[in-house]
Enzyme design. Sequence first.
Site, PDB file in Angstrom:
ATOM      1  N   GLY A   1      -1.006  -7.943  -1.674  1.00  0.00           N
ATOM      2  CA  GLY A   1      -1.583  -7.110  -2.736  1.00  0.00           C
ATOM      3  C   GLY A   1      -1.217  -7.632  -4.103  1.00  0.00           C
ATOM      4  O   GLY A   1      -0.837  -6.863  -4.998  1.00  0.00           O
TER       5      GLY A   1
ATOM      6  N   TYR B   1      -0.587   9.248   2.511  1.00  0.00           N
ATOM      7  CA  TYR B   1       0.168   8.352   1.628  1.00  0.00           C
ATOM      8  C   TYR B   1       1.674   8.613   1.760  1.00  0.00           C
ATOM      9  O   TYR B   1       2.467   7.671   1.840  1.00  0.00           O
ATOM     10  CB  TYR B   1      -0.285   8.556   0.184  1.00  0.00           C
ATOM     11  CG  TYR B   1       0.344   7.591  -0.794  1.00  0.00           C
ATOM     12  CD1 TYR B   1      -0.087   6.272  -0.871  1.00  0.00           C
ATOM     13  CD2 TYR B   1       1.394   7.992  -1.622  1.00  0.00           C
ATOM     14  CE1 TYR B   1       0.493   5.373  -1.759  1.00  0.00           C
ATOM     15  CE2 TYR B   1       1.979   7.113  -2.509  1.00  0.00           C
ATOM     16  CZ  TYR B   1       1.519   5.808  -2.578  1.00  0.00           C
ATOM     17  OH  TYR B   1       2.108   4.924  -3.456  1.00  0.00           O
TER      18      TYR B   1
END
Length: 472
Positions: free
Chosen positions: A155, A339
Amino acid sequence: HRCDTYYLYEDGHLQEAGSRCLEQKDLYIIQKNHIMCRPTSINNQRSNNKSGDVASHLFGLLFDTFLFFYTVGFVSFRIGELIPLVAAYPYQCISSLLGAALVLHKSVGRQMTRRLIYVASFCTLIYLIDFHIPKALPSAGDKVTEQIGTILITGANSGVGYETARALAVTYGKDVMLGCRSATKCSAAAKTINDEVAGVGSSGKAIPMHIDLSDFESVSAFVLQLEGMEEKNKIDVLFNNAGYGPRNNIPVDSYGLNPAFTSMHLSHHLLTELLLKTNNPKLRVINTSSISHHVCAIPFAYLPSFLLEWLNLSQNAGCLDEQFFKEDLYSKTKRYVTYFEAKVANVMHAVELPRRHHQSVAVAVDLGWVRTEMQPWMIFPLLGWMRNARIGVLPVLHAIFTPGTELLQGLRGEEGTWSDGGVVMNVFGHSMEAFSTYHWWRDAAGLGRNRMLGLSELLWDTSSSLLRKNGY
């Protein structure tokens, strides 16, 4: 009552000094026990003052409303810094709050002074938690930085991943591999970093590479690509950073699993295992966690059972409990809860990894709120509610460069080893024990360290079993 000296007029002629009493709703001139009405000119002045008072009052009301909502937002977004700040400096924080309250109390009646003190206090607090309190980073060329060679970051084309790669390549002269899902964005990010490297004359470089963490085959192919490179690079540090804020009700993926959990935990677990086995058994692993993983504990530690039942929370105590591994892992996403589950899994993975691979080092980094592109609204400055990414990567750099013995210092005594488990790096660059530093991770709530270590083992075994089931 406060009375101002005034001059008494009668029939247009100046008589003698008098006074006006500001207590009265309608002002009168008082002189020698004789009350006279105000002259017309004074009435006009009174009317003008009244208009000015209304405007001033409206401005004050709007400003105070802004300060209220700013305070609520600041505490909400900066809780990741405020909690370790109070934990590290409890007496200083209490005395500062009492001092601020005393000053504000003394300024009652002087509204503008009170507001200026309030704003100045916030500016001072932001400076302290962003620049003064965080642990200083090592300089380029220090012995601790020279011991680190190549770093792999997932990422890495934006946000925390990009800023970490940029700092490592530009400031510290490191070779950084950028693992990204989008080849185009990855190449653009690498070019920007390499241009800056050339501009400052650094020895580092950024290498773009493709990896899709939603696909186990892509992860496996990525490691094979590393092994087949002409200049075979030993990876010294793996920064498992890639993540996103999942939408609600995303269906299960091709593996029959929660897709966010696949991308943010299982693929990173697979990548870590493959690198440990084929590249470097002494790999240092850094996982991006979040202050939000504490949501898996705080409500259950402090709220009574009847209130928890009424709230009907979507997660259980610890988030990754037996029910999660039996049901929730195989269901669609639940937005914020998904999350939270992924972030506590990142901590559990870091805790369990050195217990399985005794030569490795593992750190879960608590970033707090950092302004990135993970959510569209997070790109806005928001007046200091969130740190920008260049400041936010400080704990990541500490996790990369701090020697292993120093990471454990003060946590487990002289006999402690990495085989006891990984640690958490807080936002100020200081290491902490996972699941025991803060009061809400406690046995009374069913969330003590031993319980969470047991769930970490269960997560590891379940993850390994799922990967084997899919041929990895």
